[in-house]
Design a protein around this motif. Sequence first.
Motif, PDB file in Angstrom:
ATOM      1  N   ILE A  42      -3.036  28.624 -61.800  1.00  0.00           N
ATOM      2  CA  ILE A  42      -3.669  29.674 -60.995  1.00  0.00           C
ATOM      3  C   ILE A  42      -3.869  30.988 -61.745  1.00  0.00           C
ATOM      4  O   ILE A  42      -4.742  31.785 -61.398  1.00  0.00           O
ATOM      5  CB  ILE A  42      -2.845  29.895 -59.698  1.00  0.00           C
ATOM      6  CG1 ILE A  42      -3.766  30.424 -58.597  1.00  0.00           C
ATOM      7  CG2 ILE A  42      -1.639  30.806 -59.930  1.00  0.00           C
ATOM      8  CD1 ILE A  42      -3.153  30.346 -57.215  1.00  0.00           C
ATOM      9  N   LEU A  43      -3.062  31.229 -62.780  1.00  0.00           N
ATOM     10  CA  LEU A  43      -3.221  32.465 -63.546  1.00  0.00           C
ATOM     11  C   LEU A  43      -4.561  32.494 -64.274  1.00  0.00           C
ATOM     12  O   LEU A  43      -5.034  31.475 -64.790  1.00  0.00           O
ATOM     13  CB  LEU A  43      -2.081  32.627 -64.551  1.00  0.00           C
ATOM     14  CG  LEU A  43      -0.693  32.914 -63.976  1.00  0.00           C
ATOM     15  CD1 LEU A  43       0.326  33.083 -65.095  1.00  0.00           C
ATOM     16  CD2 LEU A  43      -0.709  34.142 -63.077  1.00  0.00           C
ATOM     17  N   ARG A  44      -5.178  33.680 -64.269  1.00  0.00           N
ATOM     18  CA  ARG A  44      -6.482  33.918 -64.887  1.00  0.00           C
ATOM     19  C   ARG A  44      -7.620  33.143 -64.221  1.00  0.00           C
ATOM     20  O   ARG A  44      -8.695  33.004 -64.767  1.00  0.00           O
ATOM     21  CB  ARG A  44      -6.442  33.617 -66.395  1.00  0.00           C
ATOM     22  CG  ARG A  44      -5.587  34.599 -67.174  1.00  0.00           C
ATOM     23  CD  ARG A  44      -5.400  34.177 -68.602  1.00  0.00           C
ATOM     24  NE  ARG A  44      -4.612  32.958 -68.721  1.00  0.00           N
ATOM     25  CZ  ARG A  44      -3.286  32.902 -68.601  1.00  0.00           C
ATOM     26  NH1 ARG A  44      -2.594  34.004 -68.379  1.00  0.00           N
ATOM     27  NH2 ARG A  44      -2.647  31.760 -68.714  1.00  0.00           N
ATOM     28  N   ARG A  45      -7.342  32.630 -63.008  1.00  0.00           N
ATOM     29  CA  ARG A  45      -8.392  31.988 -62.218  1.00  0.00           C
ATOM     30  C   ARG A  45      -8.873  32.965 -61.149  1.00  0.00           C
ATOM     31  O   ARG A  45      -8.124  33.824 -60.688  1.00  0.00           O
ATOM     32  CB  ARG A  45      -7.847  30.725 -61.535  1.00  0.00           C
ATOM     33  CG  ARG A  45      -7.408  29.623 -62.490  1.00  0.00           C
ATOM     34  CD  ARG A  45      -8.577  28.973 -63.212  1.00  0.00           C
ATOM     35  NE  ARG A  45      -9.531  28.367 -62.298  1.00  0.00           N
ATOM     36  CZ  ARG A  45      -9.380  27.140 -61.761  1.00  0.00           C
ATOM     37  NH1 ARG A  45      -8.311  26.398 -62.061  1.00  0.00           N
ATOM     38  NH2 ARG A  45     -10.297  26.657 -60.958  1.00  0.00           N
ATOM     39  N   PRO A  46     -10.129  32.849 -60.698  1.00  0.00           N
ATOM     40  CA  PRO A  46     -10.619  33.735 -59.635  1.00  0.00           C
ATOM     41  C   PRO A  46      -9.814  33.562 -58.353  1.00  0.00           C
ATOM     42  O   PRO A  46      -9.422  32.430 -58.004  1.00  0.00           O
ATOM     43  CB  PRO A  46     -12.064  33.272 -59.433  1.00  0.00           C
ATOM     44  CG  PRO A  46     -12.426  32.525 -60.666  1.00  0.00           C
ATOM     45  CD  PRO A  46     -11.159  31.910 -61.171  1.00  0.00           C
ATOM     46  N   HIS A  47      -9.599  34.653 -57.642  1.00  0.00           N
ATOM     47  CA  HIS A  47      -8.799  34.589 -56.412  1.00  0.00           C
ATOM     48  C   HIS A  47      -9.458  33.712 -55.355  1.00  0.00           C
ATOM     49  O   HIS A  47      -8.787  33.176 -54.466  1.00  0.00           O
ATOM     50  CB  HIS A  47      -8.572  36.001 -55.853  1.00  0.00           C
ATOM     51  CG  HIS A  47      -7.297  36.129 -55.096  1.00  0.00           C
ATOM     52  ND1 HIS A  47      -7.130  35.643 -53.816  1.00  0.00           N
ATOM     53  CD2 HIS A  47      -6.101  36.688 -55.427  1.00  0.00           C
ATOM     54  CE1 HIS A  47      -5.907  35.906 -53.389  1.00  0.00           C
ATOM     55  NE2 HIS A  47      -5.257  36.529 -54.353  1.00  0.00           N
ATOM     56  N   ASN A  48     -10.782  33.518 -55.473  1.00  0.00           N
ATOM     57  CA  ASN A  48     -11.449  32.678 -54.475  1.00  0.00           C
ATOM     58  C   ASN A  48     -11.145  31.190 -54.654  1.00  0.00           C
ATOM     59  O   ASN A  48     -11.693  30.348 -53.933  1.00  0.00           O
ATOM     60  CB  ASN A  48     -12.962  32.917 -54.474  1.00  0.00           C
ATOM     61  CG  ASN A  48     -13.622  32.579 -55.807  1.00  0.00           C
ATOM     62  OD1 ASN A  48     -13.020  31.933 -56.663  1.00  0.00           O
ATOM     63  ND2 ASN A  48     -14.843  33.042 -55.976  1.00  0.00           N
ATOM     64  N   ILE A  49     -10.250  30.873 -55.592  1.00  0.00           N
ATOM     65  CA  ILE A  49      -9.804  29.487 -55.752  1.00  0.00           C
ATOM     66  C   ILE A  49      -9.111  28.996 -54.471  1.00  0.00           C
ATOM     67  O   ILE A  49      -9.068  27.801 -54.187  1.00  0.00           O
ATOM     68  CB  ILE A  49      -8.857  29.355 -56.972  1.00  0.00           C
ATOM     69  CG1 ILE A  49      -8.614  27.883 -57.314  1.00  0.00           C
ATOM     70  CG2 ILE A  49      -7.530  30.064 -56.716  1.00  0.00           C
ATOM     71  CD1 ILE A  49      -7.787  27.671 -58.574  1.00  0.00           C
TER      72      ILE A  49
END
Length: 450
Positions: A42-49
């Motif tokens: 989840i790190l460095r992924r867009p929050h809309n994940i």
Amino acid sequence: MLNLEADFALHELFFSKTDFKGLIQTGNKVFLRVSEYQEEEILRRPHNIIRHPDMPRCVFKLFWSFLKEGKPICAYVKNRSKNGRFYWVFAMAFPMDDGYLSIRLKPSTALMCEIQTVYADLLQKEQAGVSLEQATEDLLKALLEKGFSSYEDFMNKALLAEMKSRDGLLTLSQENLAPAISTDSGLLEGLLRASRACTETARKAFNLADQLSERTGALKTKSRAIDELCREVQMVTTNLTISAAKLGEVGKPLGVVSNNLEKLAEDILSNTLDFEKTFTSFHQSAAEMYLAIDVSRFQIEMMNHLLEETLYREDTQASISEEQEQMLIQNCDLLKQLISSNFATVLNTAKELTKENKSLIRSVSMLSKVTAGMDVICVVGKIEMSRVKELSSSLEALLGDMEELTESFKKILRSIEGESKWGLGMSNELREQLTFISQNLRQVDRAITA
């Protein structure tokens, strides 16, 4: 999995921090567990994940517009976990120097049920091709129809309602579930002690502000009653003047009495208008105080929750790695920056509240002095009436009405004065609690920077 709810307990809180592009930089254990992602996923992924398809896009448009303007925002959000489970959060996001930080709790009020209906309607419109701008307008219109003057009004009332509901639903046994921490780090022990002290005091301050807000709200009815009484006084004095004039020469003394009452009524009306302005300012300060403390309490509890969830270990022999400790301190520092920024507003608002409270007491005292003159004039009127044989029963009734109105005025003013003095005492007690929070925040700061 789409219809299964993720495990997110009422007493839990979680947060995440993103950069200005919305890429996740950090999050706590609850966030990872509920979202069902590993940290590296989840790190460095867009929050809309974690965005759920049931969410209308216009909510996020509004959300980001607030943040980009440097303003915090709250919203009800339905999220989706990695495995397709859903979970609702009440999220509050704050602009930071290098991104945005969001704190979330599990919603539990009727407002969430109402907003679900609004969201379903907005989603249907968006799927039918309505533009984001129009959908956003429709959202604001729906909130207006539900009695909220703006989105800010809605989110502020929702935040207060959710915190109060959460307090009411968390039973004593749940509160006692706070883990017994075992750590070999003196730095973390000091940080936790200061954080727990902050949390306890913030809860007390919130409860004091809640009481003050409720009592202040109840004063609104009495404040309106003063205005209504004032208009009744004007009507009675006008009728007294007319009735005295009909008596001719013999009614002149009573005419003087009624004219004096009329002038006094004008003074009362003038003082009542001043009182209304002062009361409005006081009421607004009380509401701002309540909200500012609520926001600070939310942030403080998040920091405390972060410490406890990180430091709690079923195996008390296990140790926290240096990397875990460093990450914990880094996240606590982020929250501490947020708390310190908002707490400055809390302290300023507390000073303003005390100032407005004192002004209200002075205003009530001034109005009481003016109203006291009505007693004297009414006594003079009764003496003059005893000398006039041709006195009509209607004139006597009018003077009787004036006496009753005078008593009603005095009764309401005594009540408001009593409530105002109680409020001043409560404001002073609140400021004492805020002083304790400031002291403990300094302890937190020292522990973080040690």
